[in-house]
Motif scaffolding. Structure first.
Motif, mmCIF file in Angstrom:
data_model
loop_
_atom_site.group_PDB
_atom_site.id
_atom_site.type_symbol
_atom_site.label_atom_id
_atom_site.label_comp_id
_atom_site.label_asym_id
_atom_site.label_seq_id
_atom_site.Cartn_x
_atom_site.Cartn_y
_atom_site.Cartn_z
ATOM 1 N N GLY A 197 0.808 -1.207 0.000
ATOM 2 C CA GLY A 197 0.000 0.000 0.000
ATOM 3 C C GLY A 197 0.845 1.262 0.000
ATOM 4 O O GLY A 197 2.077 1.219 -0.045
ATOM 5 N N ASN A 198 0.168 2.387 0.085
ATOM 6 C CA ASN A 198 0.840 3.679 -0.010
ATOM 7 C C ASN A 198 1.815 3.902 1.137
ATOM 8 O O ASN A 198 2.929 4.395 0.948
ATOM 9 N N ARG A 199 1.415 3.515 2.353
ATOM 10 C CA ARG A 199 2.295 3.721 3.508
ATOM 11 C C ARG A 199 3.546 2.859 3.405
ATOM 12 O O ARG A 199 4.658 3.337 3.650
ATOM 13 N N MET A 200 3.377 1.584 3.032
ATOM 14 C CA MET A 200 4.533 0.706 2.881
ATOM 15 C C MET A 200 5.442 1.204 1.761
ATOM 16 O O MET A 200 6.674 1.150 1.862
ATOM 17 N N MET A 201 4.849 1.694 0.672
ATOM 18 C CA MET A 201 5.642 2.231 -0.427
ATOM 19 C C MET A 201 6.543 3.367 0.063
ATOM 20 O O MET A 201 7.744 3.419 -0.264
ATOM 21 N N LYS A 202 5.982 4.275 0.853
ATOM 22 C CA LYS A 202 6.772 5.399 1.353
ATOM 23 C C LYS A 202 7.897 4.918 2.255
ATOM 24 O O LYS A 202 9.024 5.436 2.205
ATOM 25 N N ASN A 203 7.610 3.926 3.099
ATOM 26 C CA ASN A 203 8.657 3.386 3.977
ATOM 27 C C ASN A 203 9.777 2.746 3.165
ATOM 28 O O ASN A 203 10.956 2.908 3.479
ATOM 29 N N LEU A 204 9.399 1.998 2.116
ATOM 30 C CA LEU A 204 10.406 1.361 1.271
ATOM 31 C C LEU A 204 11.227 2.398 0.516
ATOM 32 O O LEU A 204 12.450 2.265 0.374
ATOM 33 N N HIS A 205 10.572 3.430 0.032
ATOM 34 C CA HIS A 205 11.289 4.483 -0.680
ATOM 35 C C HIS A 205 12.315 5.169 0.228
ATOM 36 O O HIS A 205 13.416 5.526 -0.216
ATOM 37 N N ARG A 206 11.965 5.350 1.497
ATOM 38 C CA ARG A 206 12.921 5.957 2.436
ATOM 39 C C ARG A 206 14.160 5.085 2.619
ATOM 40 O O ARG A 206 15.231 5.576 2.967
ATOM 41 N N MET A 207 13.992 3.785 2.394
ATOM 42 C CA MET A 207 15.121 2.855 2.506
ATOM 43 C C MET A 207 15.870 2.720 1.186
ATOM 44 O O MET A 207 16.809 1.935 1.081
ATOM 45 N N GLY A 208 15.439 3.469 0.173
ATOM 46 C CA GLY A 208 16.081 3.385 -1.135
ATOM 47 C C GLY A 208 15.596 2.230 -1.976
ATOM 48 O O GLY A 208 16.208 1.893 -2.989
ATOM 49 N N ILE A 209 14.460 1.636 -1.591
ATOM 50 C CA ILE A 209 13.900 0.496 -2.322
ATOM 51 C C ILE A 209 12.759 0.988 -3.206
ATOM 52 O O ILE A 209 11.758 1.502 -2.699
#
Length: 418
Positions: A197-209
């Motif tokens: 989902g959108n929240r997980m996407m943002k968390n992954l993006h913060r990790m460079g994923i």
């Protein structure tokens, strides 16, 4: 990755393209793939959501399932129709009956009204390999119902679902084995992967994923530390591994709670919202009583109108499990009065009854200071009257006010008019 230790099944994930719009097009004698048609929740409200748009309308004007009625272009060739949920349910049931010609009931897992998994293990002698079976099913659905479908084929449910979302919606049928994962799935942006989902996407993006392949090549222990069980699931899904069952009685699932929510058609103030909360508590407790359950945790969620945004979601536990409407309502109003900001208008409400017990076990916990028998009996008597004479045969007086929601909801299925 050594896939030899993991099960290989022949799983199809079947999605009916623009299902609501396709059903409406067939009713009008139009070609679902060529007509420009939009299904709107309530055409009498300009802000009503577009529930479905035909493929041609999507392609030509970019209309999506989050568009609003007033956003539709001023084109006389666009057909606008109200939603008819009864028709969609009926067609969905008939399509599922068709699938029983190919597989036993325990191999069919209905995911939604327009999407279903079918496991076709061991049916080669009857219908051919799994791609041939997919082609036969796709043709049958088109011939009998005039509806175009997309079918993903995989070694498990996850692979079938994801390859359907990413590839079959463009090609009609797409297949993904374990060995195809790096080529077909890893380049995919994480936000396009089912289950992220959108929240997980943002968390992954913060990790460079940013892609599924980067998840697969991330250290499992780091994902577990950051996201817990979800991190582990992300990792194995990125490698195409899914151990969820492909056979079973998928209609019987443990009920974890009873809840109801509503997006209000207008802004409600503090006084009006109490009537809405009462109606929602009544429905949640009715469902709990019907299932023979009572709950100890009561939840209330409030979202404010667009002008102020924000809101809150809070819960509270009670000592004695309950399915009594007024018990739940009392706690919800305490939560509301405690956390409401005192001035904002309200546009969305949901209530929930969780941490369930069997009613027989709940009855053992007696309250010496209150006669709970009468409170319980009232609810069950009201339920029996409604079961015999209809859902609106007996209502609380508050349901008949302008702020009540039960009368209007009784005309709808799944939040939309039948």
């Amino acid at each position: 990755m050594d896939y030899s230790h993991y099960p290989r099944n022949d799983v199809l994930c079947i999605d009916m393209r623009s299902f609501y719009a396709s059903v409406e097009a067939m009713k009008l004698g139009e070609d679902p793939m060529k007509v420009m048609l939009a299904v709107v929740g309530d055409p009498n409200r300009p802000g009503s959501i577009v529930l479905a748009a035909s493929p041609t309308l999507k392609k030509r004007y970019g209309v999506s399932n989050v568009s609003r009625y007033f956003e539709l272009p001023n084109d006389p060739n666009i057909i606008v129709v109200p939603a008819h949920m009864v028709d969609y349910l009926r067609v969905s049931i008939e399509i599922t009956k068709l699938l029983h010609d190919y597989a036993p009931p325990e191999a069919i897992h209905q995911y939604s009204i327009d999407e279903v998994w079918v496991t076709v293990n061991g049916l080669q002698k009857l219908f051919g390999d799994r791609r041939e079976i997919a082609q036969k099913i796709q043709k049958d659905i088109l011939d009998r119902f005039g509806i175009t479908s997309s079918i993903g084929i995989g070694d498990n449910k996850f692979l079938a679902k994801v390859v359907m979302d990413l590839h079959a919606k463009k090609t009609g049928i797409a297949e993904c084995r374990y060995e195809d994962v790096p080529e077909k799935l890893w380049p995919t942006p994480v936000q396009n992967v089912w289950g992220i989902g959108n929240r997980m996407m943002k968390n992954l993006h913060r990790m460079g994923i940013v892609t599924l392949g980067q998840i697969a090549n991330y250290k499992l222990e780091h994902l577990q530390k950051r996201f817990g069980v979800m991190g582990e699931q992300l990792y194995w899904h990125a490698w195409g591994i899914d151990l969820s069952p492909v056979f079973g009685d998928f209609t019987k699932q443990e009920q974890k709670g009873f809840g109801h929510g509503i997006a209000l058609l207008r802004d409600y103030n503090k006084e009006e919202i109490a009537y809405c909360i009462l109606d929602l508590c009544e429905e949640a407790c009715r469902r709990a009583r019907t299932a023979g359950k009572a709950g100890r945790t009561i939840q209330l969620g409030i979202s404010y109108s667009r002008d102020t945004a924000g809101g809150f979601s809070r819960s509270r536990s009670v000592d004695i499990p309950t399915n009594v409407t007024m018990d739940m309502y009392e706690i919800c109003m305490k939560l509301f009065n405690e956390f409401y900001d005192g001035k904002s208008m309200i546009r969305h409400v949901n209530v929930g009854l969780t941490k369930l017990y069997d009613k027989e076990d709940a009855d053992i916990q007696l309250d010496l200071f209150e006669d709970r028998t009468k409170k319980n009996d009232i609810g069950y008597v009201m339920d029996s009257i409604r079961a015999k004479f209809g859902s609106t045969a007996i209502l609380r007086a508050s349901s008949y006010t302008d702020a009540g929601i039960t009368l209007e909801r009784s005309k709808k299925i799944g939040g939309h008019y039948a």
